[in-house]
Design a protein around this motif. Structure first.
Motif, PDB file in Angstrom:
ATOM      1  N   ASP A   1      58.114  51.417  39.358  1.00 38.95           N
ATOM      2  CA  ASP A   1      57.199  50.406  38.485  1.00 38.95           C
ATOM      3  C   ASP A   1      55.813  50.778  38.990  1.00 38.95           C
ATOM      4  O   ASP A   1      54.839  50.520  38.021  1.00 38.95           O
ATOM      5  CB  ASP A   1      57.859  48.662  39.031  1.00 38.95           C
ATOM      6  N   GLY A   2      55.526  50.939  39.774  1.00 31.86           N
ATOM      7  CA  GLY A   2      53.804  51.841  40.203  1.00 31.86           C
ATOM      8  C   GLY A   2      53.447  52.735  38.838  1.00 31.86           C
ATOM      9  O   GLY A   2      52.539  52.193  38.947  1.00 31.86           O
ATOM     10  N   LEU A   3      54.171  53.574  39.754  1.00 29.98           N
ATOM     11  CA  LEU A   3      54.277  54.885  38.050  1.00 29.98           C
ATOM     12  C   LEU A   3      53.687  54.100  37.062  1.00 29.98           C
ATOM     13  O   LEU A   3      52.910  54.389  36.197  1.00 29.98           O
ATOM     14  CB  LEU A   3      55.416  55.506  38.254  1.00 29.98           C
ATOM     15  N   LEU A   4      54.877  53.449  36.560  1.00 34.71           N
ATOM     16  CA  LEU A   4      54.553  52.708  34.990  1.00 34.71           C
ATOM     17  C   LEU A   4      53.632  52.198  34.887  1.00 34.71           C
ATOM     18  O   LEU A   4      53.308  52.278  33.607  1.00 34.71           O
ATOM     19  CB  LEU A   4      56.088  51.967  34.591  1.00 34.71           C
ATOM     20  N   ARG A   5      53.359  51.215  35.876  1.00 34.03           N
ATOM     21  CA  ARG A   5      51.836  50.474  35.319  1.00 34.03           C
ATOM     22  C   ARG A   5      50.666  51.059  34.834  1.00 34.03           C
ATOM     23  O   ARG A   5      49.881  50.987  34.554  1.00 34.03           O
ATOM     24  CB  ARG A   5      51.810  49.666  36.625  1.00 34.03           C
ATOM     25  N   TRP A   6      50.508  52.142  35.903  1.00 32.99           N
ATOM     26  CA  TRP A   6      49.375  52.687  35.107  1.00 32.99           C
ATOM     27  C   TRP A   6      49.124  53.811  34.191  1.00 32.99           C
ATOM     28  O   TRP A   6      48.823  54.095  33.017  1.00 32.99           O
ATOM     29  CB  TRP A   6      48.795  53.596  36.552  1.00 32.99           C
ATOM     30  N   TRP A   7      50.444  54.660  34.392  1.00 27.31           N
ATOM     31  CA  TRP A   7      50.659  55.789  32.957  1.00 27.31           C
ATOM     32  C   TRP A   7      51.119  55.278  31.771  1.00 27.31           C
ATOM     33  O   TRP A   7      50.411  55.522  31.321  1.00 27.31           O
ATOM     34  CB  TRP A   7      52.658  56.619  33.029  1.00 27.31           C
ATOM     35  N   TYR A   8      51.472  53.844  31.894  1.00 29.14           N
ATOM     36  CA  TYR A   8      51.731  53.571  30.745  1.00 29.14           C
ATOM     37  C   TYR A   8      50.298  52.978  29.911  1.00 29.14           C
ATOM     38  O   TYR A   8      50.059  52.699  28.744  1.00 29.14           O
ATOM     39  CB  TYR A   8      52.867  52.480  30.141  1.00 29.14           C
ATOM     40  N   VAL A   9      49.786  52.496  30.593  1.00 29.82           N
ATOM     41  CA  VAL A   9      48.714  52.098  30.147  1.00 29.82           C
ATOM     42  C   VAL A   9      47.644  52.917  29.692  1.00 29.82           C
ATOM     43  O   VAL A   9      46.896  53.048  28.730  1.00 29.82           O
ATOM     44  CB  VAL A   9      47.619  50.899  31.597  1.00 29.82           C
ATOM     45  N   ALA A  10      47.155  53.866  30.781  1.00 25.17           N
ATOM     46  CA  ALA A  10      47.132  55.088  30.330  1.00 25.17           C
ATOM     47  C   ALA A  10      47.066  55.791  29.217  1.00 25.17           C
ATOM     48  O   ALA A  10      46.211  55.883  28.150  1.00 25.17           O
ATOM     49  CB  ALA A  10      46.862  56.071  31.745  1.00 25.17           C
ATOM     50  N   LEU A  11      48.230  56.023  29.257  1.00 21.99           N
ATOM     51  CA  LEU A  11      49.239  56.559  27.793  1.00 21.99           C
ATOM     52  C   LEU A  11      48.675  56.545  26.480  1.00 21.99           C
ATOM     53  O   LEU A  11      47.909  56.781  25.803  1.00 21.99           O
ATOM     54  CB  LEU A  11      50.536  57.236  27.885  1.00 21.99           C
ATOM     55  N   VAL A  12      48.577  54.523  26.344  1.00 26.56           N
ATOM     56  CA  VAL A  12      48.635  53.498  25.061  1.00 26.56           C
ATOM     57  C   VAL A  12      47.302  53.354  24.918  1.00 26.56           C
ATOM     58  O   VAL A  12      46.716  53.369  23.861  1.00 26.56           O
ATOM     59  CB  VAL A  12      48.935  52.547  25.677  1.00 26.56           C
ATOM     60  N   ALA A  13      46.482  53.391  26.295  1.00 21.73           N
ATOM     61  CA  ALA A  13      44.777  53.562  25.865  1.00 21.73           C
ATOM     62  C   ALA A  13      44.423  55.100  24.834  1.00 21.73           C
ATOM     63  O   ALA A  13      43.413  54.794  24.046  1.00 21.73           O
ATOM     64  CB  ALA A  13      44.020  53.644  27.137  1.00 21.73           C
ATOM     65  N   PHE A  14      44.524  56.209  25.431  1.00 23.84           N
ATOM     66  CA  PHE A  14      44.744  57.267  25.168  1.00 23.84           C
ATOM     67  C   PHE A  14      45.095  57.579  23.894  1.00 23.84           C
ATOM     68  O   PHE A  14      44.152  57.677  22.395  1.00 23.84           O
ATOM     69  CB  PHE A  14      45.311  58.600  25.364  1.00 23.84           C
ATOM     70  N   LEU A  15      46.373  57.229  23.244  1.00 26.34           N
ATOM     71  CA  LEU A  15      46.890  57.481  21.970  1.00 26.34           C
ATOM     72  C   LEU A  15      46.331  56.642  20.914  1.00 26.34           C
ATOM     73  O   LEU A  15      45.978  57.435  19.819  1.00 26.34           O
ATOM     74  CB  LEU A  15      48.012  56.571  22.223  1.00 26.34           C
ATOM     75  N   THR A  16      45.703  55.223  21.073  1.00 30.21           N
ATOM     76  CA  THR A  16      44.524  54.567  20.299  1.00 30.21           C
ATOM     77  C   THR A  16      43.563  55.168  20.243  1.00 30.21           C
ATOM     78  O   THR A  16      42.555  55.352  18.851  1.00 30.21           O
ATOM     79  CB  THR A  16      44.854  52.987  21.267  1.00 30.21           C
ATOM     80  N   ALA A  17      43.382  55.836  20.915  1.00 26.37           N
ATOM     81  CA  ALA A  17      41.585  56.427  20.912  1.00 26.37           C
ATOM     82  C   ALA A  17      41.791  57.566  20.158  1.00 26.37           C
ATOM     83  O   ALA A  17      41.347  57.808  19.236  1.00 26.37           O
ATOM     84  CB  ALA A  17      41.065  56.638  22.293  1.00 26.37           C
ATOM     85  N   PHE A  18      42.852  57.882  20.386  1.00 27.02           N
ATOM     86  CA  PHE A  18      43.471  59.443  19.290  1.00 27.02           C
ATOM     87  C   PHE A  18      43.370  59.238  18.234  1.00 27.02           C
ATOM     88  O   PHE A  18      43.142  60.605  17.180  1.00 27.02           O
ATOM     89  CB  PHE A  18      44.162  59.736  20.210  1.00 27.02           C
ATOM     90  N   VAL A  19      44.637  58.333  17.666  1.00 23.39           N
ATOM     91  CA  VAL A  19      44.612  58.087  16.428  1.00 23.39           C
ATOM     92  C   VAL A  19      43.232  57.609  16.121  1.00 23.39           C
ATOM     93  O   VAL A  19      43.268  57.400  14.613  1.00 23.39           O
ATOM     94  CB  VAL A  19      45.719  57.239  16.401  1.00 23.39           C
ATOM     95  N   LEU A  20      42.722  56.148  16.347  1.00 22.57           N
ATOM     96  CA  LEU A  20      41.301  56.686  15.804  1.00 22.57           C
ATOM     97  C   LEU A  20      40.416  57.513  15.148  1.00 22.57           C
ATOM     98  O   LEU A  20      40.070  57.755  13.932  1.00 22.57           O
ATOM     99  CB  LEU A  20      40.198  55.317  16.843  1.00 22.57           C
TER     100      LEU A  20
END
Length: 527
Positions: free
Chosen positions: A50-69
């Protein structure tokens, strides 16, 4: 621009199919024979990472949002998913219908009322629950979990599939994103592994969606016809929907999936119109306008929120689950969107995929969730208690609280149940089609026997996971299934960036006499 023709690669790779069937078969056996142990093991593993997923999923989705824009606004915005002179295969209305139906239909019907009501009772961004301020935050958080960030995941995966397939004649499969690095070796071991991980994530993302649909359809039948709600009823719903989905997926995209998707959108508009006419329209419209502003104002805060200083489980229960679900769902939705988006430029694609479904989603949440919140704030409430007893009852509890006759409520409940069922079928048949496209090496029309087999297999997996522990098991499974595919997405983005550097529509680098666009695209450097 160097390309691979269809004749240069295997038509039907065997290893991904064998691996996928083996992994899913072992899961079925384990979940069926050792039900409690299986559920406990999933819960333990989920807690451990859970600790890994909390920061990894958040960071990855933030990056993908910026990337697609950046893809939609930057130097490659005019690159087309296809040849330079191709036009879109589908017109706007059927394209939008299939985007929305295959993307979030079942899940949004399940959560559009339940999620705002649960956030209304308490969330990390509101100091006190059950207040007007908490109602505003609840809608913003619901927008966040169903808005631009989630659709950015779908868009990145879909662009990668469509770009390599339609522009470079590679298979419509995840393995194609590896071509800039390893060339024709994508048809070997590493390509098989990437496709297998994609199918693994897709199957469990699909099972979670189908499980939610079965639960809510069973609740709707209970509400309409006083049928006793039970696991057997949910299993019967899964069986019927699987049968219809099998027939639909065998008939193909144009006749089956396309027709059901358009029916979905029409029923959605009918139900929305009924809520707008009967419900508190001024409140819904005001909430929509106000909370879009609040959502945009707080988007960065919500996007990067991890809950690092808070021991509570809110982040894991909500954002980690939703990002895991969107990530696991992305091979299915991404490939399906790519399948129907040939001929569109990156600019058209990005703003179509991000803005149109997101806008419809925000309207839906404002109408459905807004009606429930209005009842709680101004009309005596009762929906909070109903949701706390049974989250699947949220939609029907809200219909009960509308100021209208019993006959009108019955009709609305019937339309809602029918809509859930049709979305259920659409997700099931689209998912089976996409799995077969991946496993058949990118064939757009896989064999009918294989399509039928995976449609039935998905239904069986959903039923077994429901028996093993219900919605909780489905949620744990999808969060974990998304983790390996999240690494695949990183590789896909790197491959896409490497390939885009050779595009003739890319602007020359500042200070250079020529651009990489002047050189032919040769795939892997050493292939």
């Amino acid at each position: 621009m160097q390309k691979l023709t269809d004749a240069s690669h295997p038509v039907m790779p065997i290893l991904p199919s064998l691996l996928s069937i083996t992994i899913i078969g072992l899961t079925l056996v384990g979940a069926l024979i050792w039900q409690s142990e299986f559920a406990s093991a999933l819960a333990y593993i989920s807690s451990a990472v859970d600790g890994l997923l909390r920061w990894w999923y958040v960071a990855l989705v933030a990056f993908l949002t910026a990337f697609v824009l950046w893809l939609g606004l930057g130097r490659y915005k005019n690159v087309r998913l296809g040849k330079d002179d191709e036009q879109p295969e589908y017109q706007l209305f059927p394209w939008l219908a299939m985007l929305f139906a295959a993307g979030t239909g079942v899940g949004l019907l399940f959560w559009s009322i339940a999620e705002p009501i649960m956030h209304f009772q308490g969330n990390p961004f509101s100091p006190e629950g059950l207040t007007p301020a908490a109602a505003s935050t609840a809608i913003q958080l619901s927008f966040f979990h169903w808005g631009l960030n989630g659709w950015s995941i779908f868009a990145v995966v879909a662009i990668t599939f469509g770009y390599f397939s339609y522009r470079h004649d590679l298979p419509l499969a995840p393995r194609s994103a590896l071509y800039p690095f390893i060339g024709k070796r994508i048809f070997g071991f590493w390509g098989h592994m990437v496709d297998t991980l994609s199918v693994f994530a897709t199957v469990f993302g699909l099972a979670t969606t189908l499980g939610l649909g079965a639960r809510q359809t069973g609740t709707g039948l209970k509400w309409l016809f006083s049928i006793e709600a039970s696991l057997w009823l949910e299993l019967a719903v899964v069986a019927v929907v699987t049968l219809i989905a099998t027939i639909s997926v065998v008939s193909g995209v144009r006749r089956g999936v396309k027709v059901l998707s358009e029916l979905n959108l029409l029923l959605t508009l009918v139900l929305l119109a009924a809520f707008m006419v009967i419900g508190p329209f001024d409140y819904m419209a005001g909430l929509f306008v106000q909370e879009i502003g609040g959502y945009l104002d707080n988007l960065l805060l919500m996007t990067f929120y991890v809950g690092a200083n808070e021991p509570g489980s809110w982040q894991s229960t909500w954002t980690v689950f939703f990002w895991g679900w969107w990530l696991a769902w992305s091979p299915f939705v991404g490939l399906f969107i790519a399948r129907i988006s040939r001929g569109r430029t990156l600019r058209e694609f990005v703003f179509g995929v991000l803005l149109l479904p997101t806008l419809i989603t925000f309207v839906w949440i404002s109408v459905m969730g807004g009606t429930a919140l209005h009842s709680e704030l101004f009309s005596g409430g009762g929906i909070v208690d109903a949701v706390n007893k049974d989250v699947a009852y949220a939609l029907f509890a809200t219909i009960e609280h509308l100021q209208t006759s019993d006959s009108v409520q019955f009709v609305m409940g019937f339309v809602a149940t029918l809509l859930i069922s049709v979305y259920f079928v659409t997700s099931a048949d689209s998912g089976a089609l996409v799995i077969n496209i991946i496993l058949s090496g990118g064939q757009l029309e896989p064999p009918k026997v294989a399509r039928a087999g995976w449609a039935i297999g998905n239904g069986v997996l959903t039923a077994v996971l429901l028996v093993a522990g219900g919605i909780a098991v489905l949620q744990d499974a999808v969060i974990l299934a998304a983790l390996p595919f999240s690494l695949v997405i990183v590789v896909m983005v790197a491959g896409l960036l490497k390939a885009l550097r050779s595009e003739p529509l890319a602007a020359p680098r500042e200070g250079c006499k020529y651009s990489r666009a002047d050189e032919p695209w040769t795939g892997a450097d050493d292939a």
